[in-house]
Design a protein around this motif. Structure first.
Motif, mmCIF file in Angstrom:
data_model
loop_
_atom_site.group_PDB
_atom_site.id
_atom_site.type_symbol
_atom_site.label_atom_id
_atom_site.label_comp_id
_atom_site.label_asym_id
_atom_site.label_seq_id
_atom_site.Cartn_x
_atom_site.Cartn_y
_atom_site.Cartn_z
ATOM 1 N N ILE A 32 0.826 -1.249 0.029
ATOM 2 C CA ILE A 32 0.048 0.039 0.002
ATOM 3 C C ILE A 32 0.937 1.219 0.084
ATOM 4 C CG2 ILE A 32 -1.801 1.225 1.067
ATOM 5 C CD1 ILE A 32 -2.675 -1.313 0.297
ATOM 6 N N ARG A 33 0.539 2.123 -0.684
ATOM 7 C CA ARG A 33 1.374 3.484 -0.833
ATOM 8 C C ARG A 33 0.222 4.841 -1.070
ATOM 9 N NH1 ARG A 33 4.576 0.748 0.694
ATOM 10 N NH2 ARG A 33 6.574 0.282 -0.107
ATOM 11 N N SER A 34 0.605 5.947 -0.769
ATOM 12 C CA SER A 34 -0.064 7.004 -0.778
ATOM 13 C C SER A 34 -0.344 7.280 -2.480
ATOM 14 C CB SER A 34 0.514 8.235 -0.158
ATOM 15 O OG SER A 34 0.097 9.262 -0.857
ATOM 16 N N THR A 35 -1.461 7.871 -2.590
ATOM 17 C CA THR A 35 -1.545 8.158 -4.076
ATOM 18 C C THR A 35 -0.871 9.091 -4.604
ATOM 19 O OG1 THR A 35 -3.313 9.725 -3.460
ATOM 20 C CG2 THR A 35 -4.051 7.466 -3.927
ATOM 21 N N SER A 36 -0.131 9.858 -3.791
ATOM 22 C CA SER A 36 0.862 10.734 -4.462
ATOM 23 C C SER A 36 2.196 10.122 -4.736
ATOM 24 C CB SER A 36 1.343 11.657 -3.332
ATOM 25 O OG SER A 36 1.880 11.240 -1.881
ATOM 26 N N PHE A 37 2.335 8.959 -4.400
ATOM 27 C CA PHE A 37 3.704 7.902 -4.693
ATOM 28 C C PHE A 37 3.560 7.911 -6.159
ATOM 29 C CE2 PHE A 37 6.122 4.086 -5.052
ATOM 30 C CZ PHE A 37 7.334 4.164 -4.043
ATOM 31 N N PRO A 38 5.011 8.016 -6.945
ATOM 32 C CA PRO A 38 5.059 7.721 -8.243
ATOM 33 C C PRO A 38 4.187 6.428 -8.894
ATOM 34 C CG PRO A 38 7.167 8.449 -7.341
ATOM 35 C CD PRO A 38 6.066 8.139 -6.071
ATOM 36 N N LYS A 39 3.673 6.460 -10.023
ATOM 37 C CA LYS A 39 2.987 5.617 -10.679
ATOM 38 C C LYS A 39 4.157 4.913 -11.536
ATOM 39 C CE LYS A 39 -1.181 5.538 -11.543
ATOM 40 N NZ LYS A 39 -2.668 6.041 -12.196
ATOM 41 N N GLU A 40 5.330 5.437 -11.978
ATOM 42 C CA GLU A 40 6.292 4.880 -12.778
ATOM 43 C C GLU A 40 7.627 4.942 -12.282
ATOM 44 O OE1 GLU A 40 6.777 8.757 -15.754
ATOM 45 O OE2 GLU A 40 5.165 7.466 -16.305
ATOM 46 N N THR A 41 8.446 4.375 -12.823
ATOM 47 C CA THR A 41 9.723 4.290 -12.372
ATOM 48 C C THR A 41 10.840 5.613 -12.972
ATOM 49 O OG1 THR A 41 10.877 3.316 -14.397
ATOM 50 C CG2 THR A 41 9.921 1.700 -12.910
ATOM 51 N N GLY A 42 11.785 6.026 -12.303
ATOM 52 C CA GLY A 42 12.499 6.887 -12.695
ATOM 53 C C GLY A 42 12.649 6.955 -14.100
ATOM 54 N N GLU A 43 12.626 5.732 -14.996
ATOM 55 C CA GLU A 43 12.894 5.843 -16.576
ATOM 56 C C GLU A 43 11.509 5.806 -17.263
ATOM 57 O OE1 GLU A 43 14.055 3.196 -14.176
ATOM 58 O OE2 GLU A 43 15.680 4.898 -13.988
ATOM 59 N N GLY A 44 10.576 5.941 -16.549
ATOM 60 C CA GLY A 44 9.129 6.174 -17.122
ATOM 61 C C GLY A 44 8.582 4.942 -17.402
ATOM 62 N N SER A 74 5.911 2.135 -16.284
ATOM 63 C CA SER A 74 4.681 2.204 -15.346
ATOM 64 C C SER A 74 4.789 1.028 -14.473
ATOM 65 C CB SER A 74 3.170 1.949 -16.178
ATOM 66 O OG SER A 74 3.255 3.375 -16.964
ATOM 67 N N PHE A 75 4.404 1.248 -13.227
ATOM 68 C CA PHE A 75 4.355 -0.020 -12.148
ATOM 69 C C PHE A 75 3.048 -0.360 -12.373
ATOM 70 C CE2 PHE A 75 7.245 3.258 -9.477
ATOM 71 C CZ PHE A 75 8.436 2.158 -9.403
ATOM 72 N N LEU A 76 3.022 -1.604 -11.864
ATOM 73 C CA LEU A 76 1.608 -2.315 -11.940
ATOM 74 C C LEU A 76 0.973 -1.759 -10.803
ATOM 75 C CD1 LEU A 76 -0.368 -4.280 -12.714
ATOM 76 C CD2 LEU A 76 0.676 -5.967 -11.431
ATOM 77 N N THR A 77 -0.189 -1.017 -10.782
ATOM 78 C CA THR A 77 -1.072 -0.677 -9.860
ATOM 79 C C THR A 77 -2.489 -0.830 -9.998
ATOM 80 O OG1 THR A 77 -1.413 1.403 -10.871
ATOM 81 C CG2 THR A 77 0.654 1.268 -9.537
ATOM 82 N N ASP A 78 -2.982 -0.830 -8.729
ATOM 83 C CA ASP A 78 -4.572 -0.878 -8.791
ATOM 84 C C ASP A 78 -5.004 0.291 -7.833
ATOM 85 O OD1 ASP A 78 -5.241 -3.177 -10.325
ATOM 86 O OD2 ASP A 78 -4.434 -4.263 -8.881
ATOM 87 N N ASP A 79 -6.321 0.896 -8.313
ATOM 88 C CA ASP A 79 -6.911 1.808 -7.049
ATOM 89 C C ASP A 79 -7.453 1.134 -5.888
ATOM 90 O OD1 ASP A 79 -6.773 3.869 -9.064
ATOM 91 O OD2 ASP A 79 -8.783 3.741 -9.851
ATOM 92 N N HIS A 80 -7.245 1.792 -4.909
ATOM 93 C CA HIS A 80 -7.586 1.294 -3.484
ATOM 94 C C HIS A 80 -8.696 2.101 -2.840
ATOM 95 C CE1 HIS A 80 -6.700 0.112 0.877
ATOM 96 N NE2 HIS A 80 -7.336 -0.942 0.193
ATOM 97 N N THR A 81 -8.344 3.553 -2.295
ATOM 98 C CA THR A 81 -9.190 4.379 -1.717
ATOM 99 C C THR A 81 -8.765 5.906 -2.228
ATOM 100 O OG1 THR A 81 -7.862 5.115 0.057
ATOM 101 C CG2 THR A 81 -9.105 2.852 0.363
#
Length: 271
Positions: free
Chosen positions: A91-103, A105-112
């Motif tokens: 679990i991470r904050s919604t302000s946490f980056p959604k992609e690596t420094g190289e651009g 995308s991480f695998l993510t899902d909405d939570h709250t």
């Protein structure tokens, strides 16, 4: 200690041959990058200043350790094959980056509205967040990773410590395995806990290494929970959110505790 001094301390301890350090004034981040690969770690300085005032040099030590471990891992190829049992949701904050420094995308899902789900391969002293490139190389689908991670998080122990304060009951899960907050995704665990709650069930994940469940039986309980959550939030290595969540009918909803207290006050005035 201010942000400028914190940055200088980090630069002194993290400077190495073959590394590039870059300060982003707009984002207030210090990036430590491997020259050869271009891969690196971003350090948010503002939260670190707050942690330093709480924990002094220990806060710096923890960040340096995390960065060194992360850079070492980035220098090696991680294979998921045969390590499926080590994949967990985080679990991470919604302000946490959604992609690596190289651009990538991480695998993510909405939570709250306050939190987002990422997926990680546990590497012992650190972990690797899973991104689209790694999944392609390993021939894994996003859905398969989600299924594996959800299964694995349900296998983690959920023994909680209990504390009663002014008739309100608080439960704490703090194993420091890196996935305490991830237990919030164990739906069966939450449902079973809800059956034992006499008041309002409130859940909090202020940082990655703690999960708090409150059995709030009077208005004072909300004040106590707010103080607890903020204290954990400012001291955690990986902060998530200082807000708490109501848990009802299997759903988590962010709650602004001050607003809740004011609502209760208004209701009492009308009586």
């Amino acid at each position: 200690m201010d942000e400028k001094k914190i940055r200088k301390k980090l630069e002194q301890r993290l400077a190495r041959s073959g590394r590039k350090l870059h300060y982003d004034r707009e984002k207030e981040n210090l990036r430590v990058e491997n020259d050869a690969t271009g891969k690196g770690v971003d350090i948010a300085l503002s939260p670190l200043v707050a942690k330093w005032h709480e924990r002094k040099e220990q806060a710096i030590d923890e960040v340096v350790y995390y960065v060194e471990e992360a850079l070492q891992v980035m220098g090696r190829h991680q294979s998921i094959a045969g390590q499926e049992k080590k994949i967990y949701p985080v679990i991470r904050s919604t302000s946490f980056p959604k992609e690596t420094g190289e651009g990538v995308s991480f695998l993510t899902d909405d939570h709250t509205a306050e939190t987002r789900i990422y997926y990680a391969l546990d590497l012992g002293s650190t972990y690797r967040l899973l991104d689209e490139d790694l999944l392609k190389k390993e021939g894994l689908t996003a859905q398969k990773v989600r299924e594996i991670a959800r299964f694995n998080v349900r296998s983690l122990p959920v023994d909680m410590k209990k504390d009663t304060v002014r008739e309100n009951v608080f439960y704490f899960l703090n194993t420091n395995d890196g996935y305490d907050a991830s237990r919030i995704l164990n739906e069966k665990f939450l449902q079973e806990k809800a059956e034992t709650i006499e008041g309002d069930m409130i859940v909090a994940v202020p940082h990655q290494d703690v999960l708090i469940i409150g059995d709030i039986r009077n208005p004072t309980g909300y004040d106590i929970l707010a103080e607890l959550t903020m204290s954990f939030f400012t001291s955690g290595k990986v902060p998530i959110t200082a807000l708490s969540f109501t848990y009802e009918d299997g759903k988590l909803e962010p709650i602004f505790i001050l607003a809740q207290d004011q609502k209760r006050k208004n209701e009492r005035e009308k009586e």
